[in-house]
Design an enzyme around this catalytic site. Structure first.
Site, PDB file in Angstrom:
ATOM      1  CG  ASN A 898      23.225  -3.137 -80.975  1.00 51.84           C
ATOM      2  OD1 ASN A 898      22.434  -2.626 -80.203  1.00 51.84           O
ATOM      3  ND2 ASN A 898      24.150  -2.438 -81.610  1.00 51.84           N
ATOM      4  CE1 TYR A 899      22.470  -8.322 -84.864  1.00 50.08           C
ATOM      5  CE2 TYR A 899      24.206  -6.671 -84.777  1.00 50.08           C
ATOM      6  CZ  TYR A 899      23.058  -7.170 -85.349  1.00 50.08           C
ATOM      7  OH  TYR A 899      22.491  -6.504 -86.405  1.00 50.08           O
ATOM      8  CG  LEU A 900      28.034 -10.518 -78.845  1.00 52.74           C
ATOM      9  CD1 LEU A 900      29.457 -10.176 -78.465  1.00 52.74           C
ATOM     10  CD2 LEU A 900      27.978 -11.825 -79.620  1.00 52.74           C
TER      11      LEU A 900
END
Length: 941
Positions: A898-900
């Site tokens: 979800n973030y990278l």
DNA sequence: ATACGGACTTGATTCTACTACA
DNA sequence: TGTAGTAGAATCAAGTCCGTAT
């Protein structure tokens, strides 16, 4: 150490404080009962409770491990009243199970104690000490007595002596205490929502800026470390890796896996960091355009519902204005893509879609991929090579089969009895079904919580017949044991299914997946994420959820909304049923939805992450984050300047933003009282932070300790700038613990402000941005181009881990962790012995070879090779050991997913010759197909 | 201004299928 | 071949953020 955003290192003291994440206890602080919480309409109640909880949890953490055990015992005996008198036979059984579990726990505990104390030790060590540690051999470490460790750990800060299991145990027992304490408090509960308002005005008067020396000029830009907890193994690995690799520049100054150095200079060197801010006027215009959007253009559900006939009006037009803005933003960013992007002619999609079935669109560029084995060729829709839809609609054509409903309830066999008060009782179907939900959970901790039990009983009684309800009034008198046994035996049977049965079942599932698992969207077949409607069951809230145990009712077709194209084959409801509604709204992405009865929230059937709809959004998310990268300096300057603002509102906003940026905190929306009491940045309360002018040799330390999303504990000690510190002191003046820290701030106002700074910017973008930039920097720093593949992968995992720590992504220690670690260690020892042997062999052989014949020389070479092989194997094992141990309490998946920005990982793989499969598994590769295809080795976030 | 709810993302846990090993 | 351990998939709760209603 302070876990913070390494990218935002412009401000704080160099030092790191030994906070640590290792004990962010996972969802286990829930141990106190809040059944009354939702009854109270006063927010203060929950807040007070929370305060109590935290107080408890602080004091309880002072317990030595032995007292913890006592607590635990207490807890098992002091289970809440209602559950404590379950039938004796059940009790016995559970006791047995508990004993078993306890045995394991005990083992684990002693081990954890050891680990924890090690960590604690390390955590609090000054840098000097750390250096000493480096010199110490791991053998020495292991030899050091447990007792010694314990004593040292007990001196440590109370908070740190926690891990999940302990907390679980402790909280179970503390629960009762809390409850009584809470009860005591409840009479004096202040209606502080009103008092807070009063205080607002009073504190407003105080808000004149105190003239502080301008310390912004003295910003320190020394390297800052995101230091994590260190464990035994870390030190050990540290030594190993350091010795072997650091000389090659493999890892920076501090090679501890958990201590990463981030320096501002590095940041400043980043060419992108120097890029000018985007044209403000342009963004302002965009914003204005957004504002100018006539309300009438917006679609409301009501409108939608009211005008089924309106469906034909081009929905695309309705949101056009807004989407145009988005599109502009996106296009602009697209230009920055370094990956060559062949622009394809935009396919004409909205015409005659009905005729298009699963055939790939002629204008798209499907590539055929051969998947291993039986799997047939799969079409890959390279939607990222097409230009984006301009009209803001999500699709033009959508056809699907509707959701799959949970299988109907099957009655229990006659011989499975339910007993009430010792007497056999035949239950009606519905009552039995719900009883079954509880019986299945008997082994779970939930059933020891009184909130859970009382909620369950209330809801259960609602489904009972009149006669049943007359009898069943006390859960403690219910004996679900036979039911539980039955369910266990069934699942046992399922496990032992024969090969044929398993194959048949698999085939059946595939059939279902084939039928319900895909939809046709704009001419392409795409996978659906969750086509199954959630089955009925008991609601399991996380943390101290006031609604835990409530009955989640069976969803019927009459509850379900279907969304699809008007001209598609509309899914048929199950025979004898009707859909609640069929709508054709192409501004949303869901295929079906229903309202869940416990929280009254909508649930949706949506597409799989590998779909275009999700992928495009994901891509866009990272583009927004990249855009933030370009103006982050300016934004940081702005909020730093705002620390000195006259208005309290602005100063609060600036300090909050600083936390969000530096610590990657979540925004923190307001929550209702019928949810677990968790907070984010904007909803932090005074009780959640502690200010220390000086702590562990650091100045101006803020200690955060609160429960965040999913009731996961966030604990961090962060040295901040003086001005932030002073501001915080000011914000806290004349406030009660339960008052909001940022009382002039909401997520809405914060986000409004952020929008002004950059279009599309919201609080959560900072999390994405900081996660991705951290990964990129860590990869740059940790990757040695000459390293072996396993070393590179370890470096990647470490970079990933740095992010997970920043974002506070935790997991429970895997069940068999200590056992598997031991096994691994043993393996390593065996390998070492083998190497010793091989070495002496080689030595002899070398001697012989010197003297002699070709044959002996050959033998010597052979031995040499064997030794090398062994050494390689050893290294692999050791790396595996480090990796596994470092990952013990950290969940990498969430950040990875979800973030990278996947393009960072992809480009790293391409640059360093690492096969992408080593980084992403199949699902992840599917999800990130766009990135894998588009990012080259030179991609820079 | 604020409450509310829809739509979507994020997140830990639980279930399941696969793999490595005895 | 059976089993334990683990990775991956599925599940569903809990966030964020936005737009609308009041």
């Amino acid at each position: 150490m302070s876990v913070e955003n390494p990218a935002c290192d412009n401000d704080c003291d160099t030092g790191k404080v030994n906070g640590n994440k290792s004990e962010h206890v996972n969802g286990i602080h829930n141990g106190y009962n809040s059944s009354e919480k939702h009854k109270s309409s006063h927010k203060s109640s929950s807040k007070d409770k929370h305060r109590d909880k935290e107080r408890d949890h602080k004091s309880s953490s002072k317990h030595s491990s032995s007292s913890r055990d006592k607590d635990k015992d207490k807890s098992s005996s002091s289970k809440n009243h209602s559950s404590s008198h379950k039938s004796s036979s059940k009790d016995k059984e559970r006791d047995r199970e508990h004993k078993d579990r306890d045995k394991h726990k005990e083992k684990d505990r002693s081990e954890k104690d050891k680990e924890r104390s090690d960590k604690d030790k390390d955590r609090h060590r000054s840098d000097k000490d750390k250096h000493k540690d480096k010199e110490r051999s791991d053998k020495e470490k292991h030899r050091s007595s447990d007792g010694e460790k314990k004593s040292s750990s007990s001196k440590d800060k109370e908070h740190k002596s926690k891990d999940r299991d302990h907390d679980k145990d402790r909280h179970r027992s503390d629960k009762d205490k809390r409850r009584s304490e809470k009860d005591r408090h409840s009479s004096s509960k202040d209606k502080h929502s009103s008092s807070r308002h009063k205080e607002k005005s009073s504190s407003e008067k105080q808000e004149k800026v105190k003239s502080e020396p301008d310390d912004s000029s003295s910003i320190k830009q020394e390297p800052m470390e995101v230091d994590q907890f260190k464990s035994d193994q870390e030190v050990k690995r540290h030594e190993k890796v350091k010795n072997e690799i650091e000389d090659d520049g493999y890892i920076g100054v501090n090679t501890t896996a958990s201590s990463y150095d981030f320096s501002m200079s590095q940041f400043k060197d980043d060419p992108l960091a120097e890029l000018p801010l985007e044209d403000d006027s342009a963004s302002g215009e965009e914003a204005r355009e957004e504002e100018d959007k006539p309300l009438s253009r917006r679609i409301t559900p009501k409108k939608r519902a009211a005008s089924e006939s309106e469906e034909d009006t081009p929905l695309l037009q309705r949101k056009k204005t807004k989407k145009k803005v988005k599109k502009d933003v996106f296009d602009e960013e697209e230009e920055e893509e370094e990956a060559p992007r062949k622009k394809k002619k935009k396919p004409e999609k909205n015409k005659a879609m009905k005729s298009i079935k699963t055939e790939p669109h002629e204008n798209t560029s499907p590539t055929k991929r051969k998947k291993k084995g039986e799997e047939e060729e799969q079409e890959v829709w390279k939607w990222w090579e097409e230009s984006k839809k301009e009209d803001g609609t999500k699709w033009h054509y959508l056809e699907h089969k509707g959701p799959l409903f949970a299988p109907p309830y099957e009655l229990l066999p006659e011989n499975v009895k339910f007993r009430y008060d010792g007497k056999i009782m035949k239950l009606s179907q519905d009552t039995e079904e719900v009883a079954g939900f509880y019986a299945r959970m008997l082994d779970h901790d939930y059933t020891t919580k009184s909130t859970f039990n009382s909620n369950f009983l209330t809801d259960w009684r609602k489904v009972m017949t009149h006669d049943e309800a007359k009898v069943i009034k006390d859960l403690a008198k219910c004996d679900f044991k036979e039911m539980q046994q039955y369910f266990l035996s069934v699942s046992e049977k399922n496990k032992n299914r024969s090969k044929e049965e398993k194959a048949a079942l698999k085939a059946k599932n595939e059939e279902i997946q084939k039928e319900y698992g895909f939809c046709t969207i704009d001419g392409h077949k795409e996978k659906i994420g969750n086509f199954r409607i959630e089955p009925p069951g008991l609601f399991r809230g996380r943390g101290e959820h006031p609604k835990m145990g409530m009955l989640k009712k069976r969803v019927m077709p009459e509850d379900v909304l279907i969304n699809c194209s008007k001209d598609s084959k509309i899914p048929k409801p199950p025979p004898g049923h009707k859909w609640r509604e069929v709508r054709h709204d192409n501004t949303v992405t869901w295929l079906a939805s229903w309202t869940e009865n416990v929280q009254g929230q909508a649930k949706y059937v949506m597409l799989n992450p590998s779909s275009k709809l999700k992928g495009e959004k994901d891509w866009q998310k990272y583009e927004t984050a990249r855009k933030l990268h370009k103006c982050i300096d300016k934004i940081r300057d702005t909020y730093r300047a705002d620390w000195k603002a006259k208005e309290m509102r602005i100063r609060q906003r600036a300090v909050a933003l600083y936390f969000i940026d530096r610590l990657a905190l979540r925004a923190g929306n307001e929550k209702d009282d019928d949810q677990a009491d968790t907070v984010g940045c904007c909803s932090l309360r005074v009780e959640h932070i502690e200010l220390h002018k000086e702590k562990d040799g650091k100045e101006y330390v803020v200690v955060f300790d609160f429960l965040g999303k999913d009731s996961i504990r966030y604990y961090n000690e962060v040295p901040v700038e003086k001005r932030v510190f002073k501001n915080l002191e000011h914000f806290m003046e004349n406030k009660k613990d339960s008052d909001d820290l940022f009382d002039r701030l909401t997520t809405q106002t914060l986000n409004e402000h952020l929008k002004e700074l950059m279009p599309g910017l919201t609080a959560k973008v900072f999390r994405t941005y900081n996660a991705s930039i951290t990964l990129q920097r860590q990869l740059d720093e940790l990757t040695d181009p000459d390293a072996t593949l396993p070393e590179k992968i370890l470096a990647y995992n470490r970079a990933n881990r740095a992010v997970a720590i920043l974002c506070n992504h935790q997991r429970a220690v895997p069940k068999g962790h200590s056992k598997s670690m031991e096994a691994l260690k043993e393996k390593i020892q065996v390998k070492r012995d083998q190497i010793d042997e091989a070495e002496s062999d080689l030595h002899d052989a070398a001697k012989a070879a010197k003297r002699g014949s070709v044959k002996e020389k050959l033998a010597c070479d052979k031995k040499k090779k064997a030794l090398e092989r062994l050494k390689e194997q050893l290294m692999k094992l050791e790396l595996q050991e480090t990796d596994r141990d470092e990952n013990k309490t950290i969940a990498l998946g969430t950040s990875k997913l979800n973030y990278l920005d996947p393009r960072i990982s992809v480009s790293w793989c391409k640059k360093h010759g690492v096969p992408i499969e080593k980084i992403y598994n199949k699902t992840q590769r599917d999800k990130f197909r766009w990135a894998i295809d588009m990012a080259g080795p030179d991609y820079v976030f």
